[in-house]
Scaffold this active site. Structure first.
Site, mmCIF file in Angstrom:
data_model
loop_
_atom_site.group_PDB
_atom_site.id
_atom_site.type_symbol
_atom_site.label_atom_id
_atom_site.label_comp_id
_atom_site.label_asym_id
_atom_site.label_seq_id
_atom_site.Cartn_x
_atom_site.Cartn_y
_atom_site.Cartn_z
ATOM 1 N N GLU A 316 0.841 -1.198 0.000
ATOM 2 C CA GLU A 316 0.000 0.000 0.000
ATOM 3 C C GLU A 316 0.877 1.249 0.000
ATOM 4 O O GLU A 316 1.685 1.433 0.915
ATOM 5 C CB GLU A 316 -0.899 0.037 1.242
ATOM 6 C CG GLU A 316 -1.965 -1.026 1.283
ATOM 7 C CD GLU A 316 -2.842 -0.873 2.522
ATOM 8 O OE1 GLU A 316 -4.073 -0.892 2.375
ATOM 9 O OE2 GLU A 316 -2.293 -0.741 3.640
ATOM 10 N N CYS A 317 0.730 2.116 -0.983
ATOM 11 C CA CYS A 317 1.386 3.404 -1.068
ATOM 12 C C CYS A 317 2.915 3.254 -0.965
ATOM 13 O O CYS A 317 3.569 2.940 -1.948
ATOM 14 C CB CYS A 317 0.824 4.366 -0.036
ATOM 15 S SG CYS A 317 1.181 6.096 -0.423
ATOM 16 N N GLY A 318 3.503 3.449 0.198
ATOM 17 C CA GLY A 318 4.929 3.218 0.327
ATOM 18 C C GLY A 318 5.313 1.808 -0.060
ATOM 19 O O GLY A 318 6.404 1.566 -0.596
ATOM 20 N N MET A 321 5.531 1.775 -3.747
ATOM 21 C CA MET A 321 6.793 2.409 -4.150
ATOM 22 C C MET A 321 7.956 1.427 -4.035
ATOM 23 O O MET A 321 8.815 1.352 -4.917
ATOM 24 C CB MET A 321 7.035 3.649 -3.293
ATOM 25 C CG MET A 321 6.003 4.746 -3.510
ATOM 26 S SD MET A 321 5.907 5.940 -2.133
ATOM 27 C CE MET A 321 7.538 6.675 -2.196
ATOM 28 N N THR A 417 -0.969 -0.869 -4.518
ATOM 29 C CA THR A 417 -1.942 0.213 -4.683
ATOM 30 C C THR A 417 -1.456 1.471 -3.988
ATOM 31 O O THR A 417 -0.626 1.416 -3.075
ATOM 32 C CB THR A 417 -3.322 -0.158 -4.090
ATOM 33 O OG1 THR A 417 -3.299 0.005 -2.664
ATOM 34 C CG2 THR A 417 -3.712 -1.587 -4.430
#
EC number: 6.3.5.11
Length: 436
Positions: A316-318, A321, A417
């Site tokens: 999720e997010c980080g 990345m 995501t």
């Protein structure tokens, strides 16, 4: 557990400092305090936990729904719950502080900046109380905490001006030691910049803990029809990344994993090997502040190999990345990441997305079945450049996602995501089901 909501007249009024001071005041008065956050934030709750000594509950109507909100509240521990609001009391269409207070039927203690006012503090509080009826919200503004207020004549002027029905619960005196450093995504985390106890105790002495405890009340129970039987355990082990780069996770998520599966943690920043597991969860956090360590430690490279072999990884997010090929900071420094997803991520000086989000699954994926919708929240300073043939798991019904229309990059058996979801969405139960 009785509780009240601490609402602000605006963002930046000092709700977090007021919340921590109130938690300290109630604890010093002998209460077992359960902190909570009305909103999807991860940073403010880290400060709550640093002072209260127990995880802060996430109470977001969009993420959890009304009954999920009440269930999550009731999982707290202690005899009094202090719920810090988000933005100004009435701000936000997905889950404002007022909406959370209404759903829980809890009174609101209003934080008003009194630095340059006395009687105007009372006028402001009265306006916030009366506005509830204007917009059809069943919200009770019970009184005020005066932020940045001096004692003596200043405090007495505020107290005298308050009309009947609005209590004065005390003040937070001006104090440079009650300032929390900030950076992109908000304040620094609680374990990095916890406020000094001496300053909090000094502020707590200017608050009326007995009045605050007396105004609290117990929310209604969740609808009995919504109380499903406990989910069955799954024969699976989940590995959760946990360190300075992966620190944005809801306590309820970890609780759900522990209730239903075996949970192990590891630190990609420290170079821990990927544990023997059936699936990996990479929460959000600050991979951009730890990019060099992540690139050199070896854990992400190993994770990329394991994902290519079929190990499900959900980020999720980080986490998204870290699952990408590369991460470039706002200063232009590029670091290699896990290489699981066909994307290259770049940090920016301004945020790229901030909203409550709704996603619809295009096909079956780790966190949703085809056609299902899930709700979450996005807040990030990065953007992802994806390959032309990249596959997306979701279409965005609301929010920006990865490219404005889609979210959920998928490759092998993995999913990344930009959206953070709460266990009440069912996403983590579906993730666990995919691991059996």
């Amino acid at each position: 557990m009785n509780g009240f909501v601490l609402g602000g007249v605006s963002s930046g009024v000092g709700k977090t400092v007021a919340t921590l001071s109130i938690v300290q005041a109630l604890a010093d008065a002998g209460h077992a305090v359960q902190p909570a956050k009305a909103g999807p934030d991860f940073i403010d709750p880290s400060h709550h936990e640093a002072i209260a000594g127990r995880p802060s509950r996430t109470l977001d109507l969009w993420l959890c729904g009304a009954d999920g909100l009440r269930r999550n509240y009731r999982r707290g521990e202690g005899d009094i719950c202090v719920v810090e609001g988000v933005m100004g009391l009435y701000d936000g269409d997905g889950s404002s502080t007022a909406m959370v207070a209404e759903a829980l039927d809890l009174p609101v203690v209003l934080v008003v900046d009194a630095k340059a006012g006395m009687e105007s503090v009372a006028a402001t509080a009265l306006g916030f109380r009366e506005y509830a009826a204007t917009v059809g919200r069943d919200v009770e503004v019970a009184g005020v905490v005066a932020q940045r207020a001096h004692g003596g004549r200043h405090e007495q002027g505020i107290r005298d001006a308050l009309p009947d029905g609005l209590e004065y619960f005390g003040r937070i005196p001006p104090n440079d030691d009650l300032e929390i450093p900030d950076r992109h995504l908000g304040l620094e985390m609680g374990e990095e910049a916890a406020l000094p106890r001496t300053a909090l105790r000094a502020a707590a002495e200017s608050l009326d803990a007995d009045r605050l405890a007396a105004v609290a009340r117990e929310p209604p129970a969740p609808d009995a029809s919504s109380l499903a039987a406990p989910a069955e355990p799954v024969d699976a082990t989940v590995a959760v990344a946990s360190d300075a780069a992966f620190c944005f996770r809801y306590p309820a998520t970890i609780e759900r994993f522990r209730e239903r599966a075996d949970l192990v943690t590891f630190s990609p920043v420290a170079g821990d090997p990927v544990p023997d597991c059936d699936g990996v969860y990479l929460p959000g956090g600050y991979p951009e502040l730890n990019a060099d360590a992540l690139a050199s430690a070896g854990t992400l490279a190993e994770l990329g190999d394991r994902a290519a072999e079929g190990l499900p990884v959900f980020g999720e997010c980080g986490g998204l990345m870290a699952m990408s090929r590369s991460l470039t900071t706002a200063e232009g420094e590029r670091s290699e990441m896990a290489g699981i997803l066909p994307a290259d991520v770049t940090m920016h000086d301004r945020y790229q997305a901030l909203d409550h989000v709704e996603l619809e699954a295009v096909d079956d994926t780790l966190t949703a079945d085809a056609g299902e919708t899930i709700r979450g929240h996005e807040f990030h300073y990065s953007s992802a450049a994806v390959d032309a043939d990249a596959r997306f798991a979701f279409e965005t019904v609301r929010g920006d996602g990865i490219d404005g229309d889609h979210d959920g990059l998928t490759e092998y058996e993995s999913l990344g995501t930009y959206v953070h979801v709460h266990p009440e969405s069912g996403a983590f139960d579906r993730f666990l089901a995919r691991l059996e």
